[in-house]
Design an enzyme around this catalytic site. Structure first.
Site, PDB file in Angstrom:
ATOM      1  N   CYS A 100      -0.056  -5.739  -1.559  1.00  0.00           N
ATOM      2  CA  CYS A 100       1.449  -6.231  -1.529  1.00  0.00           C
ATOM      3  C   CYS A 100       1.408  -7.768  -1.567  1.00  0.00           C
ATOM      4  O   CYS A 100       0.601  -8.528  -0.873  1.00  0.00           O
ATOM      5  CB  CYS A 100       1.773  -5.958   0.228  1.00  0.00           C
ATOM      6  SG  CYS A 100       3.203  -6.707   0.582  1.00  0.00           S
ATOM      7  N   CYS A 104       8.587 -10.547  -1.791  1.00  0.00           N
ATOM      8  CA  CYS A 104      10.026 -10.188  -1.980  1.00  0.00           C
ATOM      9  C   CYS A 104      10.742  -9.963  -0.845  1.00  0.00           C
ATOM     10  O   CYS A 104      11.894 -10.022  -0.693  1.00  0.00           O
ATOM     11  CB  CYS A 104       9.403  -8.539  -2.425  1.00  0.00           C
ATOM     12  SG  CYS A 104       8.004  -8.204  -3.368  1.00  0.00           S
ATOM     13  N   THR A 191       4.301  -8.520   7.333  1.00  0.00           N
ATOM     14  CA  THR A 191       3.611  -8.952   6.037  1.00  0.00           C
ATOM     15  C   THR A 191       4.120 -10.286   5.431  1.00  0.00           C
ATOM     16  O   THR A 191       4.910 -10.404   5.386  1.00  0.00           O
ATOM     17  CB  THR A 191       3.748  -7.865   4.941  1.00  0.00           C
ATOM     18  OG1 THR A 191       3.887  -6.480   5.628  1.00  0.00           O
ATOM     19  CG2 THR A 191       2.586  -7.765   4.084  1.00  0.00           C
ATOM     20  N   GLU A 257      -0.958  -7.750   8.164  1.00  0.00           N
ATOM     21  CA  GLU A 257       0.526  -7.646   8.929  1.00  0.00           C
ATOM     22  C   GLU A 257       0.133  -8.468  10.289  1.00  0.00           C
ATOM     23  O   GLU A 257      -1.010  -8.526  10.567  1.00  0.00           O
ATOM     24  CB  GLU A 257       0.949  -6.230   9.210  1.00  0.00           C
ATOM     25  CG  GLU A 257       1.673  -5.691   7.871  1.00  0.00           C
ATOM     26  CD  GLU A 257       0.714  -5.265   6.828  1.00  0.00           C
ATOM     27  OE1 GLU A 257      -0.493  -4.925   7.152  1.00  0.00           O
ATOM     28  OE2 GLU A 257       0.986  -5.407   5.777  1.00  0.00           O
ATOM     29  N   HIS A 292      15.287  -3.926  -0.480  1.00  0.00           N
ATOM     30  CA  HIS A 292      14.029  -3.776  -0.394  1.00  0.00           C
ATOM     31  C   HIS A 292      13.632  -2.444  -0.883  1.00  0.00           C
ATOM     32  O   HIS A 292      12.435  -2.100  -1.281  1.00  0.00           O
ATOM     33  CB  HIS A 292      13.495  -4.319   1.009  1.00  0.00           C
ATOM     34  CG  HIS A 292      11.935  -4.624   1.351  1.00  0.00           C
ATOM     35  ND1 HIS A 292      11.531  -5.667   0.378  1.00  0.00           N
ATOM     36  CD2 HIS A 292      11.013  -4.359   1.665  1.00  0.00           C
ATOM     37  CE1 HIS A 292      10.430  -5.835   0.552  1.00  0.00           C
ATOM     38  NE2 HIS A 292       9.852  -5.048   1.367  1.00  0.00           N
ATOM     39  N   TYR A 296      10.601  -1.488  -3.945  1.00  0.00           N
ATOM     40  CA  TYR A 296       9.512  -0.466  -4.022  1.00  0.00           C
ATOM     41  C   TYR A 296       9.304   0.055  -5.020  1.00  0.00           C
ATOM     42  O   TYR A 296       8.270   0.700  -5.569  1.00  0.00           O
ATOM     43  CB  TYR A 296       9.433   0.498  -2.667  1.00  0.00           C
ATOM     44  CG  TYR A 296       9.026  -0.108  -1.261  1.00  0.00           C
ATOM     45  CD1 TYR A 296       9.189  -1.610  -0.884  1.00  0.00           C
ATOM     46  CD2 TYR A 296       8.468   0.738  -0.404  1.00  0.00           C
ATOM     47  CE1 TYR A 296       8.795  -1.790   0.087  1.00  0.00           C
ATOM     48  CE2 TYR A 296       7.781  -0.144   0.528  1.00  0.00           C
ATOM     49  CZ  TYR A 296       8.114  -1.179   0.967  1.00  0.00           C
ATOM     50  OH  TYR A 296       7.703  -1.694   2.264  1.00  0.00           O
ATOM     51  N   CYS A 299       7.193  -2.757  -6.827  1.00  0.00           N
ATOM     52  CA  CYS A 299       5.835  -3.037  -6.497  1.00  0.00           C
ATOM     53  C   CYS A 299       4.823  -1.953  -6.416  1.00  0.00           C
ATOM     54  O   CYS A 299       3.583  -2.009  -6.696  1.00  0.00           O
ATOM     55  CB  CYS A 299       6.022  -3.712  -5.187  1.00  0.00           C
ATOM     56  SG  CYS A 299       6.041  -2.776  -3.749  1.00  0.00           S
ATOM     57  N   GLU A 447       2.770   1.715   4.159  1.00  0.00           N
ATOM     58  CA  GLU A 447       4.038   0.886   3.940  1.00  0.00           C
ATOM     59  C   GLU A 447       5.084   1.690   2.864  1.00  0.00           C
ATOM     60  O   GLU A 447       6.079   1.686   2.987  1.00  0.00           O
ATOM     61  CB  GLU A 447       3.395  -0.286   3.353  1.00  0.00           C
ATOM     62  CG  GLU A 447       4.576  -1.468   3.316  1.00  0.00           C
ATOM     63  CD  GLU A 447       4.160  -2.770   2.731  1.00  0.00           C
ATOM     64  OE1 GLU A 447       3.555  -2.564   1.460  1.00  0.00           O
ATOM     65  OE2 GLU A 447       4.594  -3.508   3.277  1.00  0.00           O
TER      66      GLU A 447
HETATM   67 FE1  SF4 Z   1       5.054  -6.068  -0.330  1.00  0.00          FE
HETATM   68 FE2  SF4 Z   1       6.279  -4.251  -1.980  1.00  0.00          FE
HETATM   69 FE3  SF4 Z   1       7.693  -5.296   0.008  1.00  0.00          FE
HETATM   70 FE4  SF4 Z   1       7.111  -6.955  -2.122  1.00  0.00          FE
HETATM   71  S1  SF4 Z   1       8.388  -5.147  -1.930  1.00  0.00           S
HETATM   72  S2  SF4 Z   1       6.833  -7.456   0.136  1.00  0.00           S
HETATM   73  S3  SF4 Z   1       4.986  -6.146  -2.634  1.00  0.00           S
HETATM   74  S4  SF4 Z   1       5.872  -3.858   0.141  1.00  0.00           S
HETATM   75 FE    FE Z   2       7.106  -3.941   2.323  1.00  0.00          FE
END
Ligand code: SF4
Ligand code: FE
Length: 483
Positions: A100, A104, A191, A257, A292, A296, A299, A447
């Site tokens: 991660c 983001c 995180t 985290e 968000h 995902y 990422c 996650e």
């Molecule tokens: Fe982490 Fe993915 Fe969230 Fe970006 S989108 S902060 S890489 S979990």
């Molecule tokens: Fe996340």
């Protein structure tokens, strides 16, 4: 100011005065701590890639507000093209870190705040949108990393924020002052907070009129007086303290985290984006979560690419690459991973402009994206473990491998394909272990389940957005039903 290089970013974090605790101790030099450094390196990648001409289009954008080139992680989306590029950028960063990379949440909070503050101001004549824009341009100009803090501890889940026995279980305003507010509470599972310059705090659920003190959103530097972080434990985290690299699996990158405490923190007026407008808490949550959930689809797909690659390398090293069931399992992994990517791209392509002018994803498709993310990475990991074999969890330590007496036996008996060194075979096993069960499993598995909202949160949104009434009408029309 120009975009920061990775090294300048690390230096800028080093200069901050964050209060971070781990294993019962205050960490004096978090940027150089072996458990924390890999997670800082993951964020650094968002700076390094932005400096690379081949990734310029993905990693940077033109800010219409400052007129300058900015890192896309600080950008306000101006089109569906921007939304798609965001997902592609996240896939790239996932591929380069297998972790991660944290930045983001700030980008998603930026875009959710941009439109929500605009709509609050329209109704109440407040000044939140200007406050937010000023903050956003400051972050763009200085190329800052911003954490987005949403998840409150929540206490008794059956009770609203104001009805909790302990009133601090949702972050709240404890004092209204002429020059600002004082807030108290905590944000869990943060995180990237310890690798950020600033944090945007948002409410975590929709709120009723009695929750006025809890409907609060603002931004402050993460080393503001009263903020401190307690780092969470991860499976296999202390391997990073062992002075070896092989056993870590991914020696350079990671994520951590923290439970973040806000112990009566002062927020000046010009950093406040919501203060008591309870009916807008739900809008901010829904929009941030939507962005968000889209994220995902980028990422986790990038990390999935690394895991699929690792499984294929393991098959080569085991001498099993030609087995038809192994080939088929790799195809299945790719199919699942690309399906997730399809969702990320689809909710972006179907996005639309908000009243404030920025672009938002299609919420139904973003929720479908994240719902799939709660499942497919688990299946991809299952198949990777199947292909790798038990060695990924039974291999002796690197110290034994380097041992004068033991090393030659490990080397001899754990060799697979004769053309491959045992060391390389063990390295790929450890990477798969890291993604399946080790520190990276936080990012790739749990996650995927709970980040950006647990599975049920998406099902509620799918129920709300799925338009079942319309579907019923379609069926009745086809069946020539007249009621
Ligand atoms: Fe982490 Fe993915 Fe969230 Fe970006 S989108 S902060 S890489 S979990
Ligand atoms: Fe996340």
């Amino acid at each position: 100011m120009a975009l920061m290089t990775g090294e300048q970013y690390i230096e800028s974090i080093r200069k901050m005065n964050m209060e971070i605790y781990m294993f019962g101790e205050k960490i004096d030099h978090p940027a150089d701590h072996p458990v924390l450094r890999p997670s800082l390196n993951s964020v650094r990648m968002t700076y390094d890639l932005a400096q690379d001409p081949q990734y310029e289009d993905l990693m940077t954008a033109q800010s219409p507000y400052t007129g300058k080139k900015v890192n896309r992680f600080t950008h306000i989306h101006q089109s569906t093209e921007d939304l798609k590029n965001k997902v592609k950028m996240q896939r790239l960063c996932g591929q380069k870190t297998a972790a991660c990379f944290q930045r983001c949440v700030g980008m998603d909070a930026f875009n959710a705040e941009f439109s929500t503050t605009y709509e609050i101001d329209k109704k109440y004549g407040t000044n939140y949108h200007e406050n937010f824009k000023k903050f956003m341009m400051y972050c763009q100009d200085h190329d800052l990393t911003v954490d987005g803090a949403m998840t409150d501890p929540k206490g008794d889940r059956s009770k609203a924020p104001h009805a909790q026995e302990d009133p601090d279980l949702y972050l709240r305003v404890v004092e209204q002052r002429p020059d600002g507010i004082v807030v108290r509470g905590a944000k869990a599972h943060q995180t990237g907070m310890c690798n950020s310059h600033e944090v945007i705090v948002m409410p975590t659920i929709s709120m009723g009129p009695d929750d006025k003190d809890y409907a609060v959103s603002f931004a402050v530097p993460v080393d503001t007086k009263g903020i401190f972080m307690i780092i969470g434990r991860q499976s296999c985290d202390t391997r990073k303290l062992e002075d070896t690299t092989m056993d870590v699996g991914n020696p350079e990158f990671g994520g951590v985290e923290a439970l973040v405490i806000f112990d009566d923190v002062f927020v000046p007026n010009d950093r406040i984006f919501m203060n008591g407008e309870t009916e807008f808490a739900g809008m901010l949550v829904e929009r941030f979560a939507g962005y968000h959930r889209q994220s995902y689809g980028g990422c986790k797909v990038g990390v999935g690419d690394v895991l699929i690659g690792a499984a294929a390398v393991a098959a080569d090293y085991n001498g099993a690459a030609k087995a038809s069931h192994v080939k088929d399992k790799l195809i299945e992994m790719m199919h699942l991973n690309e399906t997730l990517y399809c969702c990320g791209i689809a909710c972006s392509a179907e996005g639309h402009q908000t009243e404030s002018g920025n672009y938002i994803i299609d919420l139904l498709l973003a929720n479908v994206c994240k719902q799939n993310i709660t499942r497919f990475p688990y299946e991809i990991v299952r198949l990777a473990e199947d292909i790798a074999g038990g060695l990924m969890v039974t291999a002796p330590s690197e110290k034994d491998f380097r041992d004068e007496k033991l090393g030659k036996y490990i080397d001899k008996y754990l060799k697979g394909n004769a053309e491959v060194t045992t060391e390389n075979r063990l390295k790929i096993m450890r990477l798969i272990e890291n993604l399946a069960l080790g520190t990276a499993a936080v990012g790739y598995r749990t996650e995927s389940m709970h980040g950006a909202g647990s599975p049920q949160a998406q099902r509620i949104m799918i129920a709300r957005q799925g338009n079942l009434g319309y579907k019923k009408r379609l069926a009745k029309e086809i069946a020539h039903i007249e009621e």
